[in-house]
Design a protein around this motif. Structure first.
Motif, PDB file in Angstrom:
ATOM      1  N   HIS A   1     -35.373 -55.076 -38.576  1.00 56.71           N
ATOM      2  CA  HIS A   1     -34.444 -54.324 -39.415  1.00 56.71           C
ATOM      3  C   HIS A   1     -33.799 -53.188 -38.631  1.00 56.71           C
ATOM      4  O   HIS A   1     -32.610 -52.901 -38.816  1.00 56.71           O
TER       5      HIS A   1
ATOM      6  N   ASN B   1     -31.118 -54.829 -36.615  1.00 58.12           N
ATOM      7  CA  ASN B   1     -29.966 -55.244 -37.410  1.00 58.12           C
ATOM      8  C   ASN B   1     -29.125 -54.062 -37.878  1.00 58.12           C
ATOM      9  O   ASN B   1     -27.895 -54.138 -37.925  1.00 58.12           O
ATOM     10  N   GLU B   2     -29.784 -52.957 -38.221  1.00 52.95           N
ATOM     11  CA  GLU B   2     -29.049 -51.762 -38.629  1.00 52.95           C
ATOM     12  C   GLU B   2     -28.246 -51.186 -37.473  1.00 52.95           C
ATOM     13  O   GLU B   2     -27.095 -50.768 -37.654  1.00 52.95           O
TER      14      GLU B   2
ATOM     15  N   ASN C   1     -25.311 -53.717 -36.416  1.00 53.71           N
ATOM     16  CA  ASN C   1     -24.293 -54.009 -37.429  1.00 53.71           C
ATOM     17  C   ASN C   1     -23.662 -52.735 -37.985  1.00 53.71           C
ATOM     18  O   ASN C   1     -23.016 -52.763 -39.042  1.00 53.71           O
TER      19      ASN C   1
ATOM     20  N   ASP D   1     -27.409 -60.268 -36.098  1.00 54.29           N
ATOM     21  CA  ASP D   1     -28.801 -60.092 -36.525  1.00 54.29           C
ATOM     22  C   ASP D   1     -29.712 -60.733 -35.487  1.00 54.29           C
ATOM     23  O   ASP D   1     -29.321 -61.674 -34.796  1.00 54.29           O
TER      24      ASP D   1
ATOM     25  N   ASN E   1     -24.881 -63.740 -50.557  1.00 55.49           N
ATOM     26  CA  ASN E   1     -24.897 -62.286 -50.530  1.00 55.49           C
ATOM     27  C   ASN E   1     -24.956 -61.718 -51.945  1.00 55.49           C
ATOM     28  O   ASN E   1     -24.476 -62.334 -52.897  1.00 55.49           O
TER      29      ASN E   1
ATOM     30  N   CYS F   1     -23.393 -55.418 -53.257  1.00 59.97           N
ATOM     31  CA  CYS F   1     -23.460 -54.755 -51.943  1.00 59.97           C
ATOM     32  C   CYS F   1     -23.254 -55.718 -50.779  1.00 59.97           C
ATOM     33  O   CYS F   1     -23.146 -55.289 -49.629  1.00 59.97           O
TER      34      CYS F   1
ATOM     35  N   GLU G   1     -25.289 -57.721 -49.291  1.00 60.31           N
ATOM     36  CA  GLU G   1     -26.417 -57.984 -48.393  1.00 60.31           C
ATOM     37  C   GLU G   1     -26.965 -59.380 -48.696  1.00 60.31           C
ATOM     38  O   GLU G   1     -27.056 -59.780 -49.865  1.00 60.31           O
ATOM     39  N   TYR G   2     -27.351 -60.119 -47.667  1.00 61.78           N
ATOM     40  CA  TYR G   2     -27.893 -61.470 -47.837  1.00 61.78           C
ATOM     41  C   TYR G   2     -29.213 -61.381 -48.589  1.00 61.78           C
ATOM     42  O   TYR G   2     -30.137 -60.670 -48.190  1.00 61.78           O
TER      43      TYR G   2
ATOM     44  N   THR H   1     -33.827 -60.327 -47.994  1.00 61.96           N
ATOM     45  CA  THR H   1     -33.740 -58.903 -48.257  1.00 61.96           C
ATOM     46  C   THR H   1     -35.128 -58.324 -48.512  1.00 61.96           C
ATOM     47  O   THR H   1     -36.024 -59.022 -48.987  1.00 61.96           O
TER      48      THR H   1
ATOM     49  N   HIS I   1     -29.402 -57.606 -56.459  1.00 56.83           N
ATOM     50  CA  HIS I   1     -30.391 -56.552 -56.234  1.00 56.83           C
ATOM     51  C   HIS I   1     -30.617 -55.756 -57.529  1.00 56.83           C
ATOM     52  O   HIS I   1     -29.657 -55.460 -58.256  1.00 56.83           O
TER      53      HIS I   1
END
Length: 298
Positions: free
Chosen positions: A60, A63-64, A67, A78, A173, A177, A179-180, A184, A198
């Motif tokens: 994570h 990836n942060e 991206n 990723d 996604n 938001c 996000e996949y 998650t 979410h």
């Protein structure tokens, strides 16, 4: 050689917890427990990303960083988690092949360890388990979840009997938001229409008085009390003479039935299910015969 490891599966190992009720001195395998890691996981190792050959605390973190807005769009990516081959011990900085125990100092780099996902975590209170059909590790305890082959993901057994299958339900996604959802780490809500989103995104929608699914527009909760209030508002809002006999066609987002109803500036009620979650599909007061579509936002 003695070990405190308990085999959970052929690829996942879980080391028994140390407790104050058993004041045995921590072994070398447990040195630095919960003192290392990042905001995502507590663990005693870092990973070398096979995609960019850089070192990060976890996937994570990678990836942060890779991206973020500071990174050129063409370079964003990723980490392929299953392709990670090297880890670095946080205690002695020894780089080595992926394994649970450091080859140099012997420390356990993660109380929960999955050789398939290359995943380490000292916080075993999450009840991690590896789902072979999902192909990844999940939290919450294997006995508390079931895998739906059509949806292609795991769901809580609480909803197993009334579960509505949607092919690939998690393989997209979040509609809010983006996000996949499949991998998650945030909590996911399954709406009555069976679309997934979410949980915190649902709560954010509610703050802005949005109560319809972003994918199909069906109501996300019981709106009957609001419909009764709208009945009163409509009754107390007279229409001008020029629009009193104006009729329009509407489509109900909740039940999918078309109705021919009297035009009203406040809202249009479905004649089939009494929902006001409707959209006008034919006929407008401003331009008779127009095909312009209007919709009540809920």
């Amino acid at each position: 050689m003695e070990t405190t490891a308990e085999v959970v599966s052929s690829n996942c190992l879980l080391v028994s917890e140390y407790s104050e009720s058993n004041p045995t001195q921590l072994s070398v395998m447990e040195l630095g427990i919960r003192n290392f890691g990042c905001t995502h996981y507590r663990r005693r190792c870092k990973i070398r990303a096979p995609c960019c050959d850089e070192v990060f605390d976890c996937r994570h973190c990678h990836n942060e960083a890779k991206n973020s807005e500071e990174v050129d769009v063409v370079d964003r990516h990723d980490v392929p988690r299953h392709e990670i081959k090297k880890v670095i011990c946080s205690l002695c900085d020894t780089e080595q092949d992926v394994q649970q125990y450091c080859i140099n100092c012997g420390v356990c780099m993660g109380k929960y360890f999955c050789d398939i996902c290359k995943f380490f975590d000292d916080d075993t209170s999450k009840n991690q388990y590896h789902c072979e059909e999902c192909g990844i590790c999940r939290t919450g305890g294997k006995d508390n979840f079931f895998h739906c082959k059509r949806c292609g993901c795991c769901y809580s057994k609480v909803m197993e009997k009334g579960h509505r299958c949607v092919e690939g339900a998690m393989h997209h996604n979040c509609p809010v938001c983006f996000e996949y959802l499949f991998d998650t780490v945030r909590e996911i809500s399954v709406l009555p229409c069976a679309h997934t989103i979410h949980l915190d995104c649902v709560k954010e929608m509610e703050k802005h008085h949005r109560y319809s699914c972003p994918v199909c527009s069906k109501s996300i909760c019981d709106m009957s009390s609001l419909w009764k209030k709208l009945d009163k508002v409509v009754a107390l809002t007279p229409m001008p003479e020029t629009l009193k006999n104006k009729m329009v066609w509407i489509l109900c987002n909740d039940c999918g039935v078309k109705s021919h109803v009297q035009f009203h500036i406040v809202a249009h009620k479905c004649l089939s299910c009494n929902s006001y979650n409707t959209r006008q599909i034919q006929g407008t007061p401003a331009t008779p015969g127009s095909s312009r579509v209007t919709e009540m936002v809920i």
